[in-house]
Scaffold this motif. Structure first.
Motif, mmCIF file in Angstrom:
data_model
loop_
_atom_site.group_PDB
_atom_site.id
_atom_site.type_symbol
_atom_site.label_atom_id
_atom_site.label_comp_id
_atom_site.label_asym_id
_atom_site.label_seq_id
_atom_site.Cartn_x
_atom_site.Cartn_y
_atom_site.Cartn_z
ATOM 1 N N GLN A 68 -18.132 3.156 6.719
ATOM 2 C CA GLN A 68 -17.177 3.121 5.610
ATOM 3 C C GLN A 68 -16.934 1.672 5.217
ATOM 4 O OE1 GLN A 68 -13.718 5.212 6.848
ATOM 5 N NE2 GLN A 68 -14.770 7.161 7.015
ATOM 6 N N ASN B 196 -10.016 4.029 1.820
ATOM 7 C CA ASN B 196 -10.425 5.117 2.701
ATOM 8 C C ASN B 196 -9.219 5.801 3.341
ATOM 9 O OD1 ASN B 196 -13.235 4.708 2.400
ATOM 10 N ND2 ASN B 196 -13.080 2.911 3.726
ATOM 11 N N TYR B 197 -8.256 5.012 3.704
ATOM 12 C CA TYR B 197 -7.048 5.549 4.299
ATOM 13 C C TYR B 197 -5.935 4.534 4.078
ATOM 14 C CZ TYR B 197 -8.852 2.528 7.920
ATOM 15 O OH TYR B 197 -9.372 1.468 8.607
ATOM 16 N N ILE C 290 -12.394 0.402 -2.393
ATOM 17 C CA ILE C 290 -12.380 1.794 -1.943
ATOM 18 C C ILE C 290 -11.244 1.918 -0.937
ATOM 19 C CG2 ILE C 290 -13.653 3.602 -0.739
ATOM 20 C CD1 ILE C 290 -16.212 2.266 -1.626
ATOM 21 N N SER D 195 -15.156 -1.219 2.591
ATOM 22 C CA SER D 195 -13.907 -1.376 1.827
ATOM 23 C C SER D 195 -14.163 -1.591 0.346
ATOM 24 C CB SER D 195 -13.107 -2.552 2.395
ATOM 25 O OG SER D 195 -13.875 -3.725 2.287
ATOM 26 N N ASP E 18 -16.984 -0.903 -3.098
ATOM 27 C CA ASP E 18 -18.075 -0.075 -3.591
ATOM 28 C C ASP E 18 -19.210 -0.983 -4.073
ATOM 29 O OD1 ASP E 18 -19.681 1.868 -4.462
ATOM 30 O OD2 ASP E 18 -18.270 2.779 -5.863
#
Length: 195
Positions: free
Chosen positions: A167, A188-189, A186, A169, A171
């Protein structure tokens, strides 16, 4: 009409003795070239020597107790091989350094020039211990690989660990090739509490 019938019947039966290969040559019969039984007395020994084109004093059959080479009355050619022959002689077959009609040793395949050891004079070094070592060199790696593949431990050694895609951070795919990837973050959480 009868001549037409004779021509058609004759065209069916066109094989002759010439088409039979080596059997058409006078004096060539397979039964004369197969090894016979081991000579038991002097008369049989002389007949075997003449059969193979050797002088009776030069003829020595292969020992009956030699389970690897024994072939009836076939003569023992001895350690005649590729390496001990003169490389400058004019042979009929230059690749194998042999002449036409020459006696063929029973272990000729061991002494060919395309073998790993062309001398053929070294003793057979096969033993049961050597065979066991050769087998274990194959079996032990197979057992280790099958153990590593079938080990139920999830933290054990694996060819490929079961992980999710990494994953990032930013794009990078949207920003490729000329834009700055920091423009496309991005998320993610997040650690913020829900309202």
């Amino acid at each position: 009409m009868s001549s037409l019938l004779r021509v058609s019947v004759r065209s069916i039966h066109t094989t002759s003795a010439v088409a039979r290969g080596p059997l058409s040559f006078d004096g060539w019969y397979p039964r004369d070239h197969k090894p016979g039984p081991h000579p038991e007395n002097e008369a049989e020994r002389r007949a075997s020597a003449i059969k193979y084109g050797l002088r009776p004093e030069d003829y020595k059959p292969i020992d009956k107790d030699d389970v690897r080479l024994y072939a009836g009355d076939y003569p023992d050619a001895g350690p005649v091989n590729y390496d001990v022959r003169d490389p400058y002689e004019n042979y009929s077959d230059r690749y194998y350094r042999r002449n036409w009609g020459e006696l063929v040793p029973m272990d000729l395949m061991r002494t060919r020039p395309d073998r790993f050891t062309t001398t053929g004079l070294d003793a057979e070094d096969f033993t049961h211990v050597r065979a066991l070592v050769l087998i274990l060199r194959v079996v032990i790696p197979m057992l280790l690989v099958s153990y590593f593949y079938s080990d139920p431990n999830p933290n054990g050694f694996r060819w490929k660990n079961p992980v999710l895609p990494k994953q990032y951070s930013l794009d990078y795919y949207r920003a490729f090739p000329f834009e700055d990837p920091r423009k496309y973050p991005i998320v993610n959480y997040s650690f913020e509490p829900l309202d």
